[in-house]
Design an enzyme around this catalytic site. Structure first.
Site, PDB file in Angstrom:
ATOM      1  N   HIS A   1     -16.195   8.109 -10.125  1.00 16.48           N
ATOM      2  CA  HIS A   1     -14.800   8.140  -9.655  1.00 16.48           C
ATOM      3  C   HIS A   1     -13.853   7.389 -10.588  1.00 16.48           C
ATOM      4  O   HIS A   1     -12.716   7.132 -10.250  1.00 16.48           O
ATOM      5  CB  HIS A   1     -14.707   7.563  -8.243  1.00 16.48           C
ATOM      6  CG  HIS A   1     -15.598   8.251  -7.261  1.00 16.48           C
ATOM      7  ND1 HIS A   1     -15.515   9.601  -7.001  1.00 16.48           N
ATOM      8  CD2 HIS A   1     -16.605   7.790  -6.491  1.00 16.48           C
ATOM      9  CE1 HIS A   1     -16.441   9.934  -6.108  1.00 16.48           C
ATOM     10  NE2 HIS A   1     -17.115   8.855  -5.791  1.00 16.48           N
TER      11      HIS A   1
ATOM     12  N   PRO B   1      -4.136   0.733   0.812  1.00 14.65           N
ATOM     13  CA  PRO B   1      -3.360  -0.415   0.326  1.00 14.65           C
ATOM     14  C   PRO B   1      -1.906  -0.351   0.781  1.00 14.65           C
ATOM     15  O   PRO B   1      -1.294   0.707   0.764  1.00 14.65           O
ATOM     16  CB  PRO B   1      -3.448  -0.299  -1.194  1.00 14.65           C
ATOM     17  CG  PRO B   1      -3.855   1.101  -1.470  1.00 14.65           C
ATOM     18  CD  PRO B   1      -4.575   1.610  -0.269  1.00 14.65           C
ATOM     19  N   GLU B   2      -1.385  -1.474   1.206  1.00 19.35           N
ATOM     20  CA  GLU B   2       0.026  -1.578   1.539  1.00 19.35           C
ATOM     21  C   GLU B   2       0.699  -2.481   0.506  1.00 19.35           C
ATOM     22  O   GLU B   2       0.067  -2.896  -0.463  1.00 19.35           O
ATOM     23  CB  GLU B   2       0.202  -2.102   2.973  1.00 19.35           C
ATOM     24  CG  GLU B   2      -0.351  -1.114   4.005  1.00 19.35           C
ATOM     25  CD  GLU B   2       0.045  -1.471   5.436  1.00 19.35           C
ATOM     26  OE1 GLU B   2       1.048  -2.176   5.624  1.00 19.35           O
ATOM     27  OE2 GLU B   2      -0.671  -1.054   6.356  1.00 19.35           O
TER      28      GLU B   2
ATOM     29  N   ARG C   1     -11.310   9.049  -3.298  1.00 22.98           N
ATOM     30  CA  ARG C   1     -10.709  10.100  -2.468  1.00 22.98           C
ATOM     31  C   ARG C   1      -9.599  10.863  -3.181  1.00 22.98           C
ATOM     32  O   ARG C   1      -9.129  11.879  -2.687  1.00 22.98           O
ATOM     33  CB  ARG C   1     -10.205   9.490  -1.148  1.00 22.98           C
ATOM     34  CG  ARG C   1     -11.377   8.931  -0.344  1.00 22.98           C
ATOM     35  CD  ARG C   1     -10.945   8.397   0.991  1.00 22.98           C
ATOM     36  NE  ARG C   1     -10.416   9.451   1.853  1.00 22.98           N
ATOM     37  CZ  ARG C   1      -9.909   9.228   3.055  1.00 22.98           C
ATOM     38  NH1 ARG C   1      -9.855   8.004   3.535  1.00 22.98           N
ATOM     39  NH2 ARG C   1      -9.447  10.226   3.786  1.00 22.98           N
TER      40      ARG C   1
ATOM     41  N   LYS D   1      19.499   4.177  16.887  1.00 23.09           N
ATOM     42  CA  LYS D   1      18.245   4.890  16.628  1.00 23.09           C
ATOM     43  C   LYS D   1      17.410   4.995  17.900  1.00 23.09           C
ATOM     44  O   LYS D   1      17.047   3.989  18.496  1.00 23.09           O
ATOM     45  CB  LYS D   1      17.442   4.146  15.545  1.00 23.09           C
ATOM     46  CG  LYS D   1      17.243   4.935  14.274  1.00 23.09           C
ATOM     47  CD  LYS D   1      16.285   4.183  13.373  1.00 23.09           C
ATOM     48  CE  LYS D   1      16.008   4.744  12.022  1.00 23.09           C
ATOM     49  NZ  LYS D   1      16.285   6.050  11.609  1.00 23.09           N
TER      50      LYS D   1
END
Ligand SMILES: [Zn+2]
Length: 293
Positions: free
Chosen positions: A104, A2-3, A123, A166
Site C-alpha cells: 500500500h 484522521p481529523e 483504502r 439554522k
C-alpha cells in the site's frame, strides 16, 4: 479517519524533513488513489524544493519552488513514513516495518537529504494533486471551506453569525465544513460534551435573533479550542515516540471523553449519567443525555 489534529500532527512530523529540502524524484506507484494522478505528477515534482509545508482544514499543502502547490489528503487510512538514510545501516529494523502493508506504499518522495517519504494508504481514499499557487482560491476542495477552528477569525461571534436561523442540529452544523473547517465526527462529539450542549440542540440557539452570540456559542468555541489543542499536544507526544521507533507519521488514538464510550459512566464531575450512542445524519453520535442540554 484522521481529523484536523491528526493532520496537524502529520504536518509537524513531515515539516523537518520536507521544508527546505528538494524532491530529487517522486514515484506514483499506481495510476490513482481516490482520483487518478495527473499524468505529469512525478515530473512536476522532480527537482522541486519544498519551500513550506502548511495545512488548511484536513489538507496538507506543500509549496514548491516552481510556484506549484502539492495538495495532499490522507483520506480514511493514509499515513506517511519517513525512512532516513542512517537507518540503512540497520536493514530490516526500520525498512518497511509493516512488511505486509508495503503493497500500500503508493507514493514515495526521494528527498535531497537522503530521506524517503512514503505515503501508505490501504483504502485509497486519500489523494494528491498539484495546482498552481494562483489556483488555490478556485480549487474545488478548498474554496468553500469555512474558517480554521484554531485561527484568529473563528470566535463566538463568527460561529453565531453562521448559525443564525439554522434549523439543523448543532452536530450537523459543526460537521458542515462551510461553518468551520476540519472538524469531523470525533471532535464534534468531544466538543459538544465539553460544552455540555446536546448534539440535537438547534444550531440557531447559538445566536440571538439579532445574530449576537449566546453563552452557548462562547462555551462551544472554547470547548472546540480546548479539545483540538489537547489532541494536537497528544499527537505531538506520540510523534516524539514514533520518531524514535519506526518513523511512522499516521494518526494516533487519543483518549476520548465520550467518543466510542457507549454504556460507560459520564466523566463530568458529579454527573451520574451514562454515555449513549445514536445515529445522526448517518454517523454515530456519542453523548451524555444527563449533562448535555
Ligand atoms: Zn454527564
Amino acid at each position: 479517519m484522521p481529523e484536523l489534529p491528526e493532520v496537524e500532527t502529520v504536518r509537524r512530523g513531515l515539516q523537518p524533513v520536507m521544508e527546505g529540502a528538494r524532491i530529487v524524484t517522486a514515484e506514483a506507484r499506481r495510476g490513482d488513489l481516490r482520483f487518478p494522478f495527473q499524468p505529469d505528477f512525478a515530473k512536476r515534482l522532480q527537482g522541486q524544493t519544498v519551500t513550506g509545508l502548511g495545512r488548511r482544514a484536513k489538507y496538507l499543502l506543500a509549496d514548491l519552488g516552481s510556484g506549484d502547490v502539492l495538495l495532499m489528503h490522507l483520506g480514511m487510512s493514509g499515513s506517511f513514513r519517513v525512512i532516513k538514510p542512517e537507518h540503512e545501516e540497520t536493514p530490516g529494523e526500520f525498512h518497511y516495518p509493516r512488511g505486509k502493508d508495503s503493497v500500500h506504499d503508493h507514493v514515495v518522495f526521494h528527498m535531497s537529504s537522503g530521506a524517503d517519504i512514503v505515503f501508505n494508504d490501504p483504502r485509497r481514499f486519500g489523494f494528491m494533486k498539484i495546482i498552481g499557487r494562483g489556483e488555490i482560491e478556485r480549487e474545488p476542495h478548498l474554496k468553500d471551506l469555512g474558517p480554521e477552528p484554531l485561527g484568529n477569525e473563528f470566535d463566538a461571534a463568527m460561529l453565531a453569525r453562521a448559525c443564525v436561523g439554522k434549523k439543523t442540529s448543532l452536530k450537523a452544523a459543526l460537521l458542515d465544513q462551510r461553518v468551520v473547517a476540519g472538524l469531523g465526527n470525533i471532535y464534534v462529539c468531544e466538543a459538544l460534551f465539553r460544552a455540555h450542549l446536546s448534539p440535537r440542540r438547534l444550531a440557531a440557539t447559538l445566536a440571538t435573533k439579532k445574530g449576537e452570540p449566546t453563552d452557548h456559542a462562547r462555551r462551544l468555541v472554547e470547548a472546540i479550542h480546548t479539545v483540538l489543542n489537547e489532541a494536537i499536544r497528544a499527537g505531538g507526544s506520540s510523534l516524539r515516540d514514533h520518531r524514535q521507533t519506526s518513523g511512522e507519521l499516521g494518526y494516533f488514538q487519543h483518549s476520548f471523553q465520550v467518543y466510542d464510550r457507549e454504556g460507560e459512566p459520564c466523566r463530568t464531575d458529579g454527573c451520574e449519567g451514562v454515555v449513549k450512542r445514536f445515529v445522526q445524519n448517518g454517523r454515530s453520535t456519542f453523548w451524555c443525555p444527563k449533562c448535555q442540554r
